[in-house]
Design a protein around this motif. Structure first.
Motif: not given
Length: 372
Positions: A87-105
């Motif tokens: 039921x949720x319409x999306x226009x797609x995905x935007x990838x956010x790239x950072x340099x200081x993440x924690x795992x895949x969260x």
């Protein structure tokens, strides 16, 4: 304690607490945090992590159930209803790239070089309003990307928002099947174009002016040596401008201390606080330094802000204590909308400009500065 739910701050002063919680949960459903048929966190877990009462959560989940998003199974819990995501319409995905993440969260404490705290939960909520999903990716020490960007599928890739400079994501972009549009966020690298950045000179000026207005004349400055030196010099020049307007004299010993490239460890900050003990306020130019100052102050019995006011060029929630630091702020909704707009312009093959934001000054409800 500053309340938040899935990394999105909750502001009781704005009222309509139930509406805020509803919008956050709806955003998480739209962002596909849970798969259809998957169990959602229990009331006790949500109450403990967010400080939102059980009665408010019950009312919100009842609303979501009436709208067909969730269903309650007696003695088992609340589940995302099958068909809810369709039921949720999306226009797609935007990838956010950072340099200081924690795992895949999603890490609510991830930062950009200029804007500071990303507050990723809020970013996801803003993206949802535009019908977009956010996938988070971080670059490891050896340049590898975790997780890899998925181009196709139910929500195809629309573009990339990168908090890392162009040179750092060249190989990442080369691995993709096409040349997706990219917007660089919180950088001042001339090779990263188009980029959304901020007036760092004015940020440095604003922080010093805020403390001078509160009556502080002995103001220290701390910056992480790894922070971009050009950024530091811009902020420092803004600091000097504010001092000059108030007739205050810059501390030459302080500037000499800042030129030392040694890491800003707890021992070094302890030495700083003891050496410059006459200072009644400190400005920090990096989120990690702000946290370390808070840690060291606690060890030394220095109370913030009663004994020492602290303002940060990268403000926001500190991991080390239940405090939000005062500092420069930006209209995140506007900044993110501009990111999406620039991605769309590139998709439409139109000219795309760089964008410069002027910061404001925000003192959060748990003030880290006070007048003297």
């Amino acid at each position: 304690m500053k309340e938040n739910l899935f990394g999105v701050p909750i502001d009781r002063d704005q009222g309509k607490l139930g509406e805020q919680v509803y919008q956050i949960l709806l955003s998480e459903i739209r962002q596909q945090r849970w798969g259809e048929g998957e169990k959602l966190p229990a009331y006790a877990e949500l109450t403990e992590s967010s400080c939102v009462s059980r009665s408010v959560l019950q009312a919100v989940f009842k609303r979501l159930a009436n709208e067909g998003f969730v269903t309650t199974v007696p003695k088992k819990g609340i589940f995302l209803k099958k068909g809810a995501c369709s039921n949720v319409r999306t226009a797609g995905t935007v990838a956010l790239v950072i340099t200081d993440g924690v795992g895949h969260d999603l890490d609510p404490y991830a930062t950009t070089s200029i804007f500071g705290r990303l507050l990723l939960g809020r970013i996801k909520a803003i993206a949802s309003e535009h019908g977009l999903l956010i996938s988070l990716h971080h670059i490891g020490k050896n340049g590898e990307l975790f997780p890899e960007i998925e181009e196709h599928g139910q929500n195809p890739l629309r573009g990339i928002i990168s908090c890392s400079p162009a040179a750092a994501i060249v190989e990442i972009r080369d691995r993709l099947s096409q040349d997706y549009p990219v917007v660089y966020l919180g950088l001042e690298d001339p090779f990263s174009f188009p980029r959304i950045t901020a007036d760092i000179f004015y940020a440095g000026y604003l922080l010093a002016k805020h403390l001078l207005d509160l009556g502080h004349t002995k103001i220290g400055v701390l910056s992480d040596p790894s922070w971009n030196r050009n950024h530091f010099h811009q902020a420092w020049q803004g600091h000097l401008q504010a001092l000059a307007e108030y007739g205050a004299t810059p501390d030459t010993d302080l500037y000499a201390f800042l030129q030392d490239p040694a890491p800003m460890t707890m021992a070094r900050i302890k030495s700083f606080l003891e050496t410059f003990s006459e200072q009644t306020a400190i400005i920090t130019y990096h989120a990690s330094v702000t946290e370390t100052v808070a840690d060291v102050a606690e060890l030394l019995g220095i109370r913030i802000p009663e004994d020492l006011s602290v303002a940060s060029l990268q403000p926001g929630p500190a991991k080390c204590c239940e405090k939000w630091f005062a500092g420069t702020s930006y209209p995140w909704s506007e900044v993110l909308c501009k990111c999406f707009e620039l991605l769309d312009l590139q998709n439409a093959d139109m000219g795309v400009p760089n964008v410069l934001y002027t910061p404001g000054m925000h003192a959060f409800d748990t003030f880290s500065t006070r007048s003297i």
